[in-house]
Design an enzyme around this catalytic site. Structure first.
Site, mmCIF file in Angstrom:
data_model
loop_
_atom_site.group_PDB
_atom_site.id
_atom_site.type_symbol
_atom_site.label_atom_id
_atom_site.label_comp_id
_atom_site.label_asym_id
_atom_site.label_seq_id
_atom_site.Cartn_x
_atom_site.Cartn_y
_atom_site.Cartn_z
ATOM 1 N N HIS A 175 26.269 -54.281 -43.553
ATOM 2 C CA HIS A 175 26.249 -54.663 -44.967
ATOM 3 C C HIS A 175 24.965 -55.463 -45.235
ATOM 4 C CE1 HIS A 175 27.306 -57.128 -48.489
ATOM 5 N NE2 HIS A 175 28.056 -56.101 -48.832
ATOM 6 N N PRO A 176 24.418 -55.392 -46.456
ATOM 7 C CA PRO A 176 23.136 -56.083 -46.718
ATOM 8 C C PRO A 176 23.172 -57.606 -46.536
ATOM 9 C CG PRO A 176 23.703 -54.589 -48.520
ATOM 10 C CD PRO A 176 24.862 -54.576 -47.579
ATOM 11 N N ARG A 177 24.362 -58.195 -46.432
ATOM 12 C CA ARG A 177 24.428 -59.633 -46.179
ATOM 13 C C ARG A 177 24.151 -59.955 -44.698
ATOM 14 N NH1 ARG A 177 23.943 -63.762 -45.201
ATOM 15 N NH2 ARG A 177 24.852 -65.743 -45.854
ATOM 16 N N LYS A 178 24.103 -58.903 -43.858
ATOM 17 C CA LYS A 178 23.774 -59.099 -42.440
ATOM 18 C C LYS A 178 22.292 -58.769 -42.246
ATOM 19 C CE LYS A 178 28.322 -58.901 -42.611
ATOM 20 N NZ LYS A 178 29.215 -59.987 -42.862
ATOM 21 N N LEU A 179 21.801 -58.781 -40.987
ATOM 22 C CA LEU A 179 20.358 -58.571 -40.798
ATOM 23 C C LEU A 179 19.983 -57.093 -40.987
ATOM 24 C CD1 LEU A 179 20.828 -61.398 -39.473
ATOM 25 C CD2 LEU A 179 18.929 -60.865 -37.975
#
Ligand SMILES: *Cc1c(COP(=O)(O)O)cnc(C)c1O
Length: 373
Positions: A175-179
């Site tokens: 997900h874009p909240r991860k790297l």
């Protein structure tokens, strides 16, 4: 506004997606297989099974671990709510354990406090990228299935190896909240070839032969459905992005760690402020840079979020606690003092690959102004 997180893309991702579209095969196919091999190798796992998200990969992991109705699964309350939800998907009961306030992670001791004869498994989260001490937990709780929620931890290390190396079952998020991001996406990694083969079937409706393999072999033999499965597939469009992103991961981790070291210096002067950092047994990728306010800080955490927003800084509340949410009202939770302290007093500061030192100075100055208020 300085955002909390921003994905790092270049023209290479666009080219990679364009090539998949031109190939005419956009669903799960050769790019997913290539991404699985490359990602598993990067975390020193034997097999990777791509999924539509970390949430679905965690659900698959619980099915593989044999978790079902009547079982209890120990999870940290201090986690994104998906960690608890997947236990419900499997028909089992989540039991919340407290965390070590320095790392935000479960320990062998906090698991001990809530373990019962019905405990079947434990989901150990590497929260915010900080590696949990899984060897210590495995040594103390050998009888339990251990699933690692490594959603945040791509690029973190544990005892000098990548997080996930040697894991029985580990689940990852893109997900874009991860790297590393594929928009949405996840992966299950394991060293066990039979578990990997079953996970491949389960994520594709329980089919004995995948659609991509049937197409590649030109076979017209009908497939079999050996058990009730799911549609948890990743697409080749996503995997093509993931392959490019995987190449960027070491650079992302290095940049985040350099910016985090700078935060430690810039904020060291604020009395009593706690900050996330490396534990003794590993290194974090700083997926989230969280700080926790001392009891005598001049404003509350929520007031501080408003103060920061007024100075162009978008910060977020700290990691949530599932047992405080309406979805888990009525679920018995024992004493979770460290969870409740951390979720109420912590916040997540901006940290992203392209962040400039000037932007970081702006965040630090806004925090110092709050501390002087
Ligand atoms: C983000 C996250 C998840 C869910 O990941 P998705 O890919 O969005 O399903 C699960 N657990 C933790 C700890 C997370 O941070």
């Amino acid at each position: 506004m300085i955002p909390v997180m921003r994905p790092w893309f270049g023209p290479e991702e666009q080219t990679a997606v364009g090539e998949v579209i031109a190939s005419g095969w956009v669903a799960q196919g050769p790019k997913v297989a290539e991404f699985e091999r490359a990602f598993a190798a990067s975390v020193q796992a034997g097999h990777g099974v791509a999924a539509s998200s970390c949430t679905t990969a965690l659900h698959l992991a619980l099915v593989l671990a044999g978790v079902g109705p009547g079982d209890e699964v120990i999870v940290p309350s201090l986690s994104f709510i998906a960690t608890a939800n997947v236990v419900r998907y499997a028909g089992a009961t989540p039991v919340f354990a407290d965390i070590d306030p320095a790392t935000g992670n479960l320990t062998a001791k906090t698991i001990d406090a809530v373990r019962t004869p019905r405990t079947r498994a434990v989901i150990v989260v590497h929260q915010a990228g900080v590696p949990a001490d899984v060897e210590d937990i495995r040594a103390a709780h050998g009888g339990l299935a251990l699933v690692e929620d490594a959603a945040c931890a791509a690029g973190s290390t544990y005892r000098d190896r990548p997080v996930g190396a040697g894991a029985g079952l580990a689940a990852w998020s893109f997900h874009p909240r991860k790297l590393l991001t594929t928009g949405e996406g996840g992966m299950l990694t394991t060293d066990d070839p039979e578990q990997a083969a079953r996970a491949r079937r389960l994520r594709e409706h329980g089919m004995s032969v995948s659609a991509a393999d049937r197409h590649a072999s030109g076979s017209s033999a009908p497939e079999e459905y050996t058990e009730v499965g799911f549609n948890y597939r990743m697409t080749d469009l996503q995997a093509a992005v993931g392959l490019v992103q995987l190449g960027r991961l070491p650079g992302m981790v290095a940049r985040r760690r350099a910016l985090a070291a700078r935060y430690h210096e810039l904020l060291a002067g604020i009395p009593g402020l706690a900050m996330v950092g490396d534990p003794e047994h590993g290194t974090t990728n700083y997926q989230s840079f969280w700080i926790a306010l001392p009891g005598d800080f001049p404003m509350s955490r929520n007031e501080l979020l408003v103060h920061l927003a007024g100075r162009g800084v978008s910060a977020r509340r700290g990691i949530m606690a599932a047992h405080l949410e309406p979805a888990y009202a009525g679920v018995p939770a024992g004493e979770l003092p460290h969870t409740e302290w951390l979720t109420r007093n912590s916040l997540i500061l901006p940290l992203f690959h392209q962040m400039t030192e000037a932007e970081q100075d702006q965040v630090a100055e806004a925090l110092h102004a709050a501390a002087r208020a």
